[in-house]
Scaffold this motif. Structure first.
Motif, mmCIF file in Angstrom:
data_model
loop_
_atom_site.group_PDB
_atom_site.id
_atom_site.type_symbol
_atom_site.label_atom_id
_atom_site.label_comp_id
_atom_site.label_asym_id
_atom_site.label_seq_id
_atom_site.Cartn_x
_atom_site.Cartn_y
_atom_site.Cartn_z
ATOM 1 N N LYS A 78 0.809 -1.281 -0.036
ATOM 2 C CA LYS A 78 -0.226 -0.225 -0.232
ATOM 3 C C LYS A 78 0.882 1.000 0.051
ATOM 4 O O LYS A 78 0.506 2.118 -0.470
ATOM 5 C CB LYS A 78 -0.450 0.009 0.794
ATOM 6 N N LEU A 79 1.933 0.751 1.043
ATOM 7 C CA LEU A 79 2.568 2.462 0.836
ATOM 8 C C LEU A 79 3.404 2.720 -0.578
ATOM 9 O O LEU A 79 3.597 3.863 -1.208
ATOM 10 C CB LEU A 79 4.343 2.482 1.222
ATOM 11 N N ALA A 80 4.298 1.503 -1.220
ATOM 12 C CA ALA A 80 4.121 1.471 -2.387
ATOM 13 C C ALA A 80 3.418 2.280 -3.596
ATOM 14 O O ALA A 80 3.720 3.186 -4.436
ATOM 15 C CB ALA A 80 4.909 -0.093 -2.997
ATOM 16 N N HIS A 81 1.816 1.407 -3.533
ATOM 17 C CA HIS A 81 1.044 2.213 -4.468
ATOM 18 C C HIS A 81 0.794 3.828 -4.022
ATOM 19 O O HIS A 81 0.794 4.860 -5.008
ATOM 20 C CB HIS A 81 -0.305 1.565 -4.130
ATOM 21 N N ALA A 82 0.909 3.999 -2.911
ATOM 22 C CA ALA A 82 0.238 5.943 -2.689
ATOM 23 C C ALA A 82 1.904 6.135 -3.487
ATOM 24 O O ALA A 82 2.082 7.435 -3.859
ATOM 25 C CB ALA A 82 0.763 5.909 -1.191
ATOM 26 N N GLY A 83 3.318 5.779 -2.949
ATOM 27 C CA GLY A 83 4.439 5.996 -3.213
ATOM 28 C C GLY A 83 3.936 6.717 -5.191
ATOM 29 O O GLY A 83 4.338 7.473 -5.617
ATOM 30 N N ASP A 84 4.124 5.570 -6.359
ATOM 31 C CA ASP A 84 3.554 5.577 -7.049
ATOM 32 C C ASP A 84 2.167 6.568 -7.706
ATOM 33 O O ASP A 84 2.743 7.237 -8.202
ATOM 34 C CB ASP A 84 2.656 4.190 -7.652
ATOM 35 N N LYS A 85 1.479 6.843 -7.066
ATOM 36 C CA LYS A 85 0.731 8.021 -7.224
ATOM 37 C C LYS A 85 0.826 10.097 -6.639
ATOM 38 O O LYS A 85 0.641 10.150 -7.740
ATOM 39 C CB LYS A 85 -0.731 7.668 -6.027
ATOM 40 N N LEU A 86 1.799 9.656 -5.875
ATOM 41 C CA LEU A 86 2.304 10.929 -5.538
ATOM 42 C C LEU A 86 3.329 11.566 -6.343
ATOM 43 O O LEU A 86 3.432 12.137 -6.684
ATOM 44 C CB LEU A 86 2.806 11.239 -4.530
ATOM 45 N N LYS A 87 3.804 10.127 -6.498
ATOM 46 C CA LYS A 87 5.275 10.600 -7.863
ATOM 47 C C LYS A 87 4.333 11.021 -9.270
ATOM 48 O O LYS A 87 4.717 12.518 -9.756
ATOM 49 C CB LYS A 87 6.445 9.017 -7.737
ATOM 50 N N GLU A 88 3.466 10.700 -9.110
ATOM 51 C CA GLU A 88 2.659 10.626 -11.065
ATOM 52 C C GLU A 88 2.081 12.281 -10.663
ATOM 53 O O GLU A 88 2.521 13.243 -11.752
ATOM 54 C CB GLU A 88 1.522 9.859 -10.688
ATOM 55 N N ILE A 89 1.860 12.989 -9.465
ATOM 56 C CA ILE A 89 1.416 13.682 -9.755
ATOM 57 C C ILE A 89 2.155 14.943 -9.814
ATOM 58 O O ILE A 89 2.022 15.913 -9.765
ATOM 59 C CB ILE A 89 0.252 13.694 -8.158
ATOM 60 N N ARG A 90 3.241 15.028 -8.769
ATOM 61 C CA ARG A 90 4.581 15.509 -8.404
ATOM 62 C C ARG A 90 4.961 15.669 -9.845
ATOM 63 O O ARG A 90 5.808 17.012 -9.788
ATOM 64 C CB ARG A 90 5.081 15.002 -7.489
ATOM 65 N N ASP A 91 5.401 14.241 -10.829
ATOM 66 C CA ASP A 91 6.292 14.927 -11.830
ATOM 67 C C ASP A 91 4.995 15.597 -12.550
ATOM 68 O O ASP A 91 5.750 15.785 -13.619
ATOM 69 C CB ASP A 91 6.303 12.989 -12.378
ATOM 70 N N HIS A 92 3.775 14.599 -12.393
ATOM 71 C CA HIS A 92 3.183 15.914 -13.987
ATOM 72 C C HIS A 92 2.838 17.502 -13.573
ATOM 73 O O HIS A 92 3.079 18.409 -14.833
ATOM 74 C CB HIS A 92 1.503 15.838 -13.480
#
Length: 199
Positions: A45-59
């Protein structure tokens, strides 16, 4: 023994010995049990959260390729020089337009770009402080055994910041009390903390 006597004398003089005996001292064993029990973390779940957060930040980063939002100067240049947003506060020493969190939140209420910077800052902070850090702190039992601090430590004191040592309960390694609970981004990270079966 001499130190204990000095501390008791100081607390008594400040009328705080009763607080120590009835509140602070009994809580020590409770905090010790909390630290020993730890907090269970679901790495998936932490990795899933990290993926979503990185996607938002990188966008958001891709929208502003000329600016590094880790640099106050870049944020200041975009908001105040390019967009000409109103200066709500200035820094104490250099008298530059402030880009502190409180000011950015106020600007975000009426400006979309400022709002994106606020989101970028939150995602970057959550990634660095929790998504990257917590797996390194995980013990073999799948739990993080952080520290719960009853009072601020002297080495944490910063004379330039008011209220740094307030005496309130805090946590460290990691700081679990600083994970936002009112934002959707903060809740992504909080979902990684899971109870054991049966609770």
């Amino acid at each position: 023994i001499l130190l204990a006597e000095q501390l008791q004398s100081s607390l008594t003089a400040e009328s705080l010995w009763g607080v120590y005996e009835t509140i602070d001292l009994p809580v020590v064993s409770v905090l010790a049990k909390m630290e020993m029990a730890g907090v269970r973390v679901d790495l998936n779940k932490l990795a899933h959260a990290g993926d979503k957060l990185k996607e938002i930040r990188d966008h958001i980063s891709a929208e502003f390729p000329a600016y590094n939002f880790r640099k106050d100067a870049d944020i200041r240049g975009l908001l105040y020089n390019v967009l000409n947003l109103p200066v709500l506060k200035r820094t104490k020493k250099a008298k530059l337009p402030s880009v502190e969190k409180e000011i950015l939140n106020k600007l975000a209420a009426t400006n979309e770009v400022a709002g994106k910077i606020v989101v970028w800052n939150e995602t970057d902070s959550l990634i660095s402080k929790y998504v990257i850090t917590m797996p390194k702190l995980l013990h073999k039992d799948g739990r993080i055994h952080g520290r719960f601090n009853q009072a601020g430590r002297y080495e944490d004191y910063d004379a330039d910041k008011e209220g740094t040592t307030t005496g309130r309960l805090s946590s460290s390694s990691p700081n679990l009390t600083n994970i936002p609970h009112r934002t959707a981004l903060g809740k992504l990270v909080r979902e990684a903390f899971v109870p054991a079966k049966g609770y």
